[in-house]
Design an enzyme around this catalytic site. Structure first.
Site, PDB file in Angstrom:
ATOM      1  N   ARG A  84       0.896  -1.213   0.025  1.00  0.00           N
ATOM      2  CA  ARG A  84       0.095   0.218  -0.120  1.00  0.00           C
ATOM      3  C   ARG A  84       0.767   1.093  -0.137  1.00  0.00           C
ATOM      4  NH1 ARG A  84      -4.339  -0.575   4.124  1.00  0.00           N
ATOM      5  NH2 ARG A  84      -5.334  -1.349   2.255  1.00  0.00           N
ATOM      6  N   TYR A  85       1.910   1.200   0.805  1.00  0.00           N
ATOM      7  CA  TYR A  85       2.870   2.251   0.792  1.00  0.00           C
ATOM      8  C   TYR A  85       4.268   2.241   0.129  1.00  0.00           C
ATOM      9  CZ  TYR A  85       0.297   3.243   5.149  1.00  0.00           C
ATOM     10  OH  TYR A  85      -0.818   3.397   6.178  1.00  0.00           O
ATOM     11  N   ARG A 122       7.241  -0.024   1.834  1.00  0.00           N
ATOM     12  CA  ARG A 122       7.171  -1.255   3.002  1.00  0.00           C
ATOM     13  C   ARG A 122       5.967  -1.908   2.473  1.00  0.00           C
ATOM     14  NH1 ARG A 122       5.410   3.641   4.451  1.00  0.00           N
ATOM     15  NH2 ARG A 122       3.822   4.156   5.959  1.00  0.00           N
ATOM     16  N   CYS A 152      -4.179 -17.955  14.476  1.00  0.00           N
ATOM     17  CA  CYS A 152      -3.890 -17.183  15.756  1.00  0.00           C
ATOM     18  C   CYS A 152      -4.374 -18.313  16.716  1.00  0.00           C
ATOM     19  CB  CYS A 152      -4.795 -16.021  15.764  1.00  0.00           C
ATOM     20  SG  CYS A 152      -4.163 -14.770  14.898  1.00  0.00           S
ATOM     21  N   CYS A 185      -9.394 -12.591  18.247  1.00  0.00           N
ATOM     22  CA  CYS A 185     -10.077 -11.132  18.698  1.00  0.00           C
ATOM     23  C   CYS A 185     -11.345 -10.885  18.128  1.00  0.00           C
ATOM     24  CB  CYS A 185      -8.926 -10.201  18.689  1.00  0.00           C
ATOM     25  SG  CYS A 185      -7.446 -10.287  19.174  1.00  0.00           S
ATOM     26  N   CYS A 222     -11.289  -8.533  15.034  1.00  0.00           N
ATOM     27  CA  CYS A 222     -10.521  -8.726  14.021  1.00  0.00           C
ATOM     28  C   CYS A 222     -10.466  -8.071  12.829  1.00  0.00           C
ATOM     29  CB  CYS A 222      -9.978 -10.154  13.980  1.00  0.00           C
ATOM     30  SG  CYS A 222      -8.641 -10.534  12.692  1.00  0.00           S
ATOM     31  N   ARG A 268      -8.795  -8.758  10.178  1.00  0.00           N
ATOM     32  CA  ARG A 268      -8.647  -9.895   8.994  1.00  0.00           C
ATOM     33  C   ARG A 268      -9.783 -10.772   9.275  1.00  0.00           C
ATOM     34  NH1 ARG A 268      -3.052  -8.307   9.305  1.00  0.00           N
ATOM     35  NH2 ARG A 268      -3.382  -6.431   8.139  1.00  0.00           N
ATOM     36  N   ASP A 302     -11.732  -0.557  12.912  1.00  0.00           N
ATOM     37  CA  ASP A 302     -12.097  -0.658  11.580  1.00  0.00           C
ATOM     38  C   ASP A 302     -13.675  -1.027  11.565  1.00  0.00           C
ATOM     39  OD1 ASP A 302      -9.679  -0.029  10.614  1.00  0.00           O
ATOM     40  OD2 ASP A 302      -8.992  -2.192  10.795  1.00  0.00           O
ATOM     41  N   ASP A 330      -7.425   3.761   9.888  1.00  0.00           N
ATOM     42  CA  ASP A 330      -6.984   3.121   8.645  1.00  0.00           C
ATOM     43  C   ASP A 330      -8.062   3.171   8.012  1.00  0.00           C
ATOM     44  OD1 ASP A 330      -5.156   1.680   7.230  1.00  0.00           O
ATOM     45  OD2 ASP A 330      -4.620   0.150   8.560  1.00  0.00           O
ATOM     46  N   LYS A 389      -3.047   4.588   6.836  1.00  0.00           N
ATOM     47  CA  LYS A 389      -3.380   5.293   8.053  1.00  0.00           C
ATOM     48  C   LYS A 389      -3.266   6.800   8.288  1.00  0.00           C
ATOM     49  CE  LYS A 389      -1.025   1.016  10.303  1.00  0.00           C
ATOM     50  NZ  LYS A 389      -0.913   0.599   9.128  1.00  0.00           N
TER      51      LYS A 389
HETATM   52  C1  LIG Z   1      -0.072  -0.424   9.046  1.00  0.00           C
HETATM   53  C2  LIG Z   1       0.404  -0.945   7.796  1.00  0.00           C
HETATM   54  C3  LIG Z   1       1.900  -0.829   7.316  1.00  0.00           C
HETATM   55  C4  LIG Z   1       2.939  -0.292   8.274  1.00  0.00           C
HETATM   56  O1  LIG Z   1       2.590   1.137   8.672  1.00  0.00           O
HETATM   57  P1  LIG Z   1       3.698   1.886   9.519  1.00  0.00           P
HETATM   58  O2  LIG Z   1       2.881   3.327   9.570  1.00  0.00           O
HETATM   59  O3  LIG Z   1       4.603   2.366   8.664  1.00  0.00           O
HETATM   60  O4  LIG Z   1       3.763   1.207  10.759  1.00  0.00           O
HETATM   61  C5  LIG Z   1       2.334  -1.270   6.014  1.00  0.00           C
HETATM   62  N1  LIG Z   1       1.521  -1.624   5.017  1.00  0.00           N
HETATM   63  C6  LIG Z   1       0.103  -2.053   5.483  1.00  0.00           C
HETATM   64  C7  LIG Z   1      -0.828  -2.453   4.348  1.00  0.00           C
HETATM   65  C8  LIG Z   1      -0.325  -1.520   6.685  1.00  0.00           C
HETATM   66  O5  LIG Z   1      -1.640  -1.717   7.018  1.00  0.00           O
END
Ligand SMILES: *Cc1c(COP(=O)(O)O)cnc(C)c1O
Length: 430
Positions: free
Chosen positions: A172-173, A176, A185, A189, A192, A194, A353, A390, A397
């Protein structure tokens, strides 16, 4: 998400020890109502859920073990595989621990909701004899409310499936990725995020899918941070986890690896010295630990966090804001203080969420802002997490802050401090 049908048995504890469809039990012991082991409901002490500052849960936990596992040796109780094998997963088993409300009994009697039900004996010991409103009990015991679908809710509100270049990987980002390595799990929870992919008898992506995800990371040089989650990655065996970390470490552009887990909270026995010795070979390795309430900060969990911290792993926490669980400044402040005592730095506070069937858990967004306002300035800055939503639809986020900028007067910016007093900062507009 992918199905982990070909998870190698030797490396995959969950498949080895939890054949799909096996009827879970409270173990080999007979502690039914006629056994004399189960205390009659009237004799069961009901402990206030916010006792004074004694070690959390310890009396309750001892009573639980005496009642249900009197012949189980410490070596078994402290063995994480024993904890997983003996999870409480059926209505019958749960009824022996708690006197259930109609809402709780009915959903399990009707086969449950989307997310399966299960908790470790360890976590069960924290909710033993608790009343239905008890915060930890609410977080793990399903109710009929899960079947209520409210406007705006969805099975995949964060649009993760739409951001998956390969199954089990969310990109998404820019720099990362989120790598989902198991659907299992030890404790589920009820809120959850997911639910759509966890706990459906699959233990995670099969080797082919995992290989495809690793391959994607390998050929995408802008990925410098891999967040390993699931399910709970710490339910994998040491061997499987080490194999995965080794694969990631062989990719030169992967700078940091993070593990997202609730194991120290629900299965602290998993955090063995051997696990920590293995993990420390893969630095820089970070961990995001899931906590929702100060009652989770037990001596066992403290020991687990201490071992991880001593292995040099920076620990952050993630907390979901939940109605009737932690939607209170004082409860949240106590949780944050206890986390710091365990050397865990509060990282994120999440607005819940809008997952299908979550309306009984969700609070207004203003509640989260009120909590942040009640923390910032009133206690250590290290105790203040970032409050985020989110974004539904896959926006990532988004941070929210109480508004500390009141306005402007000429060249002065007017600011409000934590006590509500107004201050000026010279900030001429040019
Ligand atoms: C939360 C999340 C991350 C990590 O986000 P940070 O703000 O760097 O902790 C990376 N990818 C996805 C899809 C996420 O939901």
């Amino acid at each position: 998400m992918a199905v982990m049908s070909s998870c190698r048995p030797a490396l995959c504890v969950t498949e080895e020890e939890e054949p799909p469809g096996r009827s879970p039990t409270l173990g080999m012991l007979d502690f039914g109502a006629g056994s004399g082991i189960l205390p009659a409901a009237e004799e069961t002490p009901l402990v206030d859920f916010r006792p004074a500052r004694r070690p959390r849960g310890s009396g309750r936990a001892r009573a639980f073990r005496r009642a249900f596992f009197p012949d189980v040796r410490d070596s078994e109780w402290n063995d994480w595989r024993w904890q997983i094998r003996n999870r409480i997963q059926s209505l019958d088993a749960l009824e022996r621990i708690l006197s259930l409300s109609d809402e709780e009994r009915d959903i399990l009697a009707h086969g449950g909701g989307m997310l399966p039900f299960g908790l470790t004996p360890y976590y069960a010991s924290l909710v033993y004899t608790a009343l239905p409103g008890h915060p930890l009990r609410r977080s793990v015991v399903p109710t009929m409310h899960e079947l209520v679908r409210s406007p705006g809710e969805a099975d995949d509100p964060l649009g993760e499936d739409g951001h998956s270049p390969v199954p089990g990987l969310v990109h998404r980002y820019p720099d990362r990725v989120l790598l989902l390595v198991t659907g299992f799990c030890s404790t589920y929870c009820r809120y959850c995020t997911r639910s759509r992919v966890v706990g459906h008898g699959h233990t995670g992506p099969d080797d082919a899918h995992l290989a495809a995800a690793l391959d994607y990371i390998r050929r995408t040089p802008r990925i410098r941070d891999v967040l390993v989650s699931g399910g709970d990655p710490l339910t994998l065996s040491d061997e499987r986890l080490e194999w995965l970390l080794g694969q990631l470490r062989q990719i030169p552009h992967v700078e940091i690896v993070r593990l997202g887990t609730k194991v120290p909270t629900v299965l602290p026995q998993r955090v063995t010295p051997q696990l920590c010795r293995m993990l420390r070979r893969y630095h820089p390795l970070f961990m995001s630990l899931h906590f929702i309430h100060p009652d989770e900060c037990t001596p066992e969990t403290t020991e687990a966090c201490t071992r991880l911290a001593d292995a040099g792993i920076p620990l952050g926490s993630q907390t979901v804001l939940l109605r009737g669980v932690n939607d209170d400044v004082e409860v949240m402040k106590e949780l944050m203080h206890r986390l710091l005592l365990m050397r865990v730095r509060p990282y994120y506070l999440y607005q819940c969420d809008p997952i299908s069937g979550s309306s009984h858990f969700r609070t207004p967004v203003s509640k989260g802002l009120e909590i942040i306002q009640g923390l910032r300035g009133h206690t250590s800055g290290y105790a203040v997490p970032s409050f985020v939503i989110d974004a539904p639809g896959g926006g990532g986020k988004i941070p929210l802050q109480p508004d500390y900028v009141v306005g402007r007067e000429g060249d002065d910016l007017l600011l409000r401090n934590y006590e509500g007093r107004i201050f000026r900062y010279p900030d001429p507009l040019d």
